[in-house]
Structure formats: structure tokens, C-alpha cells
Design an enzyme around this catalytic site. Sequence first.
Site, PDB file in Angstrom:
ATOM      1  N   ARG A 153       0.876  -1.280  -0.006  1.00 43.78           N
ATOM      2  CA  ARG A 153       0.204   0.080   0.009  1.00 43.78           C
ATOM      3  C   ARG A 153       0.828   1.100   0.025  1.00 43.78           C
ATOM      4  O   ARG A 153       1.752   1.181   0.767  1.00 43.78           O
ATOM      5  CB  ARG A 153      -0.980   0.184   1.368  1.00 43.78           C
ATOM      6  CG  ARG A 153      -1.633  -1.088   1.305  1.00 43.78           C
ATOM      7  CD  ARG A 153      -2.335  -1.252   2.959  1.00 43.78           C
ATOM      8  NE  ARG A 153      -1.328  -1.721   3.588  1.00 43.78           N
ATOM      9  CZ  ARG A 153      -1.209  -1.653   5.052  1.00 43.78           C
ATOM     10  NH1 ARG A 153      -2.276  -1.180   5.444  1.00 43.78           N
ATOM     11  NH2 ARG A 153      -0.271  -1.822   5.755  1.00 43.78           N
ATOM     12  N   GLY A 276      -9.940   5.816  -3.090  1.00 41.63           N
ATOM     13  CA  GLY A 276      -9.428   6.465  -4.347  1.00 41.63           C
ATOM     14  C   GLY A 276      -8.115   5.764  -4.487  1.00 41.63           C
ATOM     15  O   GLY A 276      -7.918   4.608  -4.198  1.00 41.63           O
ATOM     16  N   CYS A 279      -4.954   2.389  -7.607  1.00 41.17           N
ATOM     17  CA  CYS A 279      -5.052   0.915  -7.695  1.00 41.17           C
ATOM     18  C   CYS A 279      -6.627   0.532  -7.786  1.00 41.17           C
ATOM     19  O   CYS A 279      -7.094   0.132  -8.788  1.00 41.17           O
ATOM     20  CB  CYS A 279      -4.451   0.423  -6.623  1.00 41.17           C
ATOM     21  SG  CYS A 279      -2.688   0.743  -6.563  1.00 41.17           S
TER      22      CYS A 279
HETATM   23  C1  UGA Z   1      -4.205  -0.904  -2.355  1.00 43.55           C
HETATM   24  C2  UGA Z   1      -4.218  -2.248  -1.620  1.00 43.55           C
HETATM   25  O1  UGA Z   1      -4.394  -1.996  -0.247  1.00 43.55           O
HETATM   26  C3  UGA Z   1      -2.865  -2.802  -1.526  1.00 43.55           C
HETATM   27  O2  UGA Z   1      -2.821  -4.246  -1.032  1.00 43.55           O
HETATM   28  C4  UGA Z   1      -2.404  -3.102  -3.105  1.00 43.55           C
HETATM   29  O3  UGA Z   1      -1.098  -3.660  -3.287  1.00 43.55           O
HETATM   30  C5  UGA Z   1      -2.375  -1.639  -3.767  1.00 43.55           C
HETATM   31  O4  UGA Z   1      -3.986  -1.183  -3.635  1.00 43.55           O
HETATM   32  C6  UGA Z   1      -2.214  -1.956  -5.091  1.00 43.55           C
HETATM   33  O5  UGA Z   1      -2.814  -2.514  -5.938  1.00 43.55           O
HETATM   34  O6  UGA Z   1      -1.021  -1.484  -5.704  1.00 43.55           O
HETATM   35  P1  UGA Z   1      -3.473   1.619  -1.739  1.00 43.55           P
HETATM   36  O7  UGA Z   1      -4.260   1.833  -3.036  1.00 43.55           O
HETATM   37  O8  UGA Z   1      -2.162   2.124  -1.597  1.00 43.55           O
HETATM   38  O9  UGA Z   1      -3.339  -0.089  -1.704  1.00 43.55           O
HETATM   39  O10 UGA Z   1      -4.065   2.187  -0.337  1.00 43.55           O
HETATM   40  P2  UGA Z   1      -5.190   1.364   0.596  1.00 43.55           P
HETATM   41  O11 UGA Z   1      -4.569   1.634   1.881  1.00 43.55           O
HETATM   42  O12 UGA Z   1      -5.831   0.109   0.319  1.00 43.55           O
HETATM   43  O13 UGA Z   1      -6.334   2.569   0.329  1.00 43.55           O
HETATM   44  C7  UGA Z   1      -7.162   2.680  -0.710  1.00 43.55           C
HETATM   45  C8  UGA Z   1      -8.286   3.656  -0.414  1.00 43.55           C
HETATM   46  O14 UGA Z   1      -9.404   3.111   0.329  1.00 43.55           O
HETATM   47  C9  UGA Z   1      -7.994   5.120   0.283  1.00 43.55           C
HETATM   48  O15 UGA Z   1      -8.701   6.161  -0.479  1.00 43.55           O
HETATM   49  C10 UGA Z   1      -8.125   4.764   1.485  1.00 43.55           C
HETATM   50  O16 UGA Z   1      -8.468   6.189   2.273  1.00 43.55           O
HETATM   51  C11 UGA Z   1      -9.581   3.963   1.222  1.00 43.55           C
HETATM   52  N1  UGA Z   1      -9.996   3.243   2.717  1.00 43.55           N
HETATM   53  C12 UGA Z   1      -9.028   2.294   3.003  1.00 43.55           C
HETATM   54  C13 UGA Z   1     -11.424   3.399   3.160  1.00 43.55           C
HETATM   55  O17 UGA Z   1     -11.987   4.550   2.728  1.00 43.55           O
HETATM   56  N2  UGA Z   1     -11.567   2.653   4.266  1.00 43.55           N
HETATM   57  C14 UGA Z   1     -10.769   1.680   4.707  1.00 43.55           C
HETATM   58  O18 UGA Z   1     -11.065   1.143   5.629  1.00 43.55           O
HETATM   59  C15 UGA Z   1      -9.531   1.329   3.993  1.00 43.55           C
END
Ligand code: UGA
Length: 477
Positions: A153, A276, A279
Site C-alpha cells: 500500500r 481512491g 489502484c
Molecule cells: C491498495 C491495496 O490495499 C494494496 O494491497 C495493493 O497492493 C495496492 O492497492 C495496489 O494494487 O497496488 P493503496 O491503493 O495504496 O493499496 O491504498 P489503501 O490503503 O488500500 O487505500 C485505498 C483507498 O481506500 C484510500 O482512499 C483509503 O482512504 C480508502 N480506505 C481504506 C477506506 O476508505 N476505508 C478503509 O477501511 C480502508
Amino acid sequence: MQIAVIGSGYVGLVAAVGFCELGHNVICVDNDNAKLQKLRDGMMPFYEEHLKKLVRRHAGTRLSFSSDLAPAARDSQVIFIAVGTPAGENGEADLSYVEAVSREIAGAIKSYKIIVEKSTVPVYTSRWIRRSMLLNGAPAELFEVVSNPEFLREGSAIVDFLYPDRIVIGGDTPRSIAVVRSIYQPLEEGSYYADLSDIPPPPSFTGKVQIIETSTASAELIKHASNAFLAMKISFINAVATVCEAVGADVAEVATGVGADSRIGQRFLRPGIGYGGSCFPKDLKAFRAVAREVGYEFRLLDEIATINEEQKARFLRKVRGALWTLKGKKLGVLGISFKGGTDDIRESPAIPIIKALVQEGCRLNIYDPAAEERAQDELGQLGAITFASSPLEAARGADAAVILTDWAEFAELDLCAMREVLKYHLLIDGRNLFDPAEVAAKGLGYVSIGRPDSFPENHPATMNEPAQRIRIAGVNL
Ligand code: UGA
């Protein structure tokens, strides 16, 4: 082992320094010479915790940078492809960079190589890589293709790489799987954690890394299915939050209760303004496109994306509901990046919300700990926007403060100081960073997601209103 990593974006660069940490020699290949020069000079192309330290630690010894793919491929036993796979016109992944790299590798290799897909790619991309290499003159006995998807992430990329829940290796022969597996041996047997690492583990780390060996097609699917499932968890809890608001329940309590079932788990059940980043939105579309291509209408994926879109509109209605009309209102906005810990604004839900607020006639004073510079192109031209140097500066003299990103720094805000500088003593939180009762106790009105609004006793907004408003089917009771 001598490794080449093609592409030095989030995945490529993090994997490259990660492999150096595990004792390998890595050539990082990119066609952007300016970026490579900056990296050689110790400057990072994006913000990521620990990255600068590790690049500086290994550059010039185990880590080198080059824009010349052919010699890097020739000199390496394993070649990781970590180039971008942006969304094409119909949501399908654009694999032209992957194809171009495969062609170049095909023309370069003279001895046996393992080509590893590290970028997120649709199922069967490994077959296309193989086909393209054969068509471009690589002898079949000189290479194999393996899928080793990355699950890091942004914001915790280095820690995720070095302390993964699992490492998935998809290959079609035991030999190719064994070679890639051996790269991760210091993680699998734990020697990296025992002797070498100065990067602390995340709280969720169990001490054991699970290695999962699969076919290449399965590994490719594991990546898309994992991201889709995580996005589904987020949209699910956001939908539940909407029901909570309608019946006066508290989504935090509901999520705790639901997540306590070990089959479900607590993580990724944080409601907010929607997911957002570079990914989830892209991968969901690509997975949808792949499913359609193989004859399955994966409608669940559409619904996940629809709920995510609606979440932004719902939040805007919430801001409107809290302030009555928006025209001429001054708001202190906290956060631009798509989540805390990163300066990345790609597909950040904060951006359309900011644009909509400006369109409705608000003046915004915005603070983000890292993303201001990257947001200049998107937001700089809008007018009605100024940038502040701290949360308090953003909120000073504003009618209300609005939280759009879950930066750790925002969760530690001095609420009494916020109250002092805000005109209407109102905090509208799109990330549920606070306990509603605590905010009210500090003298601020508090509007969040999926939880009843909370107001201090004599807040003007609640005068002559019942202590808690419960809405059922749109009717205020
Ligand atoms: C995501 C995946 O979590 C990783 O495992 C994956 O490797 C990566 O995509 C990828 O495909 O490269 P990332 O996009 O960096 O990682 O971020 P996340 O922590 O997953 O968050 C994504 C979005 O979801 C953010 O906007 C975050 O604020 C939101 N989110 C996350 C929520 O609204 N609620 C949650 O409980 C968790």
C-alpha cells in the site's frame, strides 16, 4: 542474485530497494532519465516512508540505475516487470508498456532468464508476454514467465514489502517458482527479521510469511480479486453507514461488532468519503473488463464502484445539511491526498469534493501535509482556493472545518484550538477520525459518517432541537 527491475514507480522502486535489503544486486531500469538522475542524487520521485533511507543505503553498491534495458536484462538472472498498466478507454488495462518491455527483453537475452510480472495485470497477461517474446525471437528454452503480484500500500509500501502477509508466486514449472521463491528466502526463513532489519514490523505482522505457490493465471487473479474484495469491504461499510444514519445507529459500533467475527475481520471497514488512489478504481474497472471478455458480467463490481461514487455526493449533501447554504461560505479543508501518509492525489475523492464545493460558491483554505505541490495543477486554477501551512491556519476564520484525508496528524488536532479559530464551531469529518462525544465535549459541533451528529450543549445549531435527531426513511423524528 542479480535482478533487473523494469519501471521505477511505486511498485518497481520499492521492490528494488526491498530486494537489496534481502541481499540481492539490483539494476533499476527506467526510460525517464531525469528521474534516474534524481534517484542517483538521492532525491525520491514520490514521498514514501523509509524509501530515501534505503535508496541511499544501497545506491552505488547493491543498487544501480540505468535507462538501458538490454544490458540490464542480459546481466540479470531474474527480470521483474513493474511498468504502469493504466486504464484504457473501456476500463481495460492498457498493456502497451508491458508489451514494449517484453519485446525489448526478447531481443536482448542470450541465456536463461525468468521474467516476472510484478505490475497488476489481467489474467493471461503472462501468456501474452510469452507469446510476444517468442514472436520477437526469444528461444522458448531461454525464458519462463512467472507472476509475483505485489500487495503493498502507498504510505506503508516498504513495510508492506518487507513484512508481507503472503507472497504469491505463480509459475508453470517447479524450476521457475523455486528461483523466484529463493529471492524471498530471508523473509521466508526469518533471517532478515532476526539479523538485518532496522525497519520495525507493523502491529499486524505475525512473524511468519506465508508463501503461496500457484499457476500463473491464479496468481494474476489473486491480485485483481484481492483488490476487488478490499474495495468491496469499503463500499459495504459505506453503504451500512448510510443505513446507520437513517436509523440513528453508530457505524463504528456496527463495524466493531461485524469485524469481531474472525471470518470477516476489522480491517478495511473504515467508512469515509470513498476509496481512491491509483489502484482500486483502476483495478476494479480492469477486472470488470476481463470478466466481460471471458463471458461473465461481474455486476457486483459495478455496484462497488457506484456506491463509491455516491459516497462523495452523500458527503457533499452532509456539508450542505450542516451549513444550510454553501454560497459564500468559507471552509477550512484538511486533506487532498487519497489517504494519509502519501502525497499521491490520483483519484483522490478529496479532489472532486473540493471542486464541487468551489462550484457551489465556497471559498476554501486548504491544508495537506504533503500533497499541496502535486495538487497545484488540479486545483491551482480553480480560484476561490488558498493554501494554508497548518490545520489551524486553514481553519482560522472559516465557517467550518472539513476533513477529507485520514492523515495521522489530523487525528491529533488540538480541538480546543480549532474551536477558538472557527467561526461556527463546526467540524465536518469525512474520515471519522474522532469520537463524537469527545469533540462535543471540546465545544465543537461534529458531523461524521454513519454516526449521529454531536453538538455541545448550547451550540446554536441545536437550539430548540431534540438532543438526538433520528431519521427514518427520510423523515426527521
Ligand atoms: C491498495 C491495496 O490495499 C494494496 O494491497 C495493493 O497492493 C495496492 O492497492 C495496489 O494494487 O497496488 P493503496 O491503493 O495504496 O493499496 O491504498 P489503501 O490503503 O488500500 O487505500 C485505498 C483507498 O481506500 C484510500 O482512499 C483509503 O482512504 C480508502 N480506505 C481504506 C477506506 O476508505 N476505508 C478503509 O477501511 C480502508
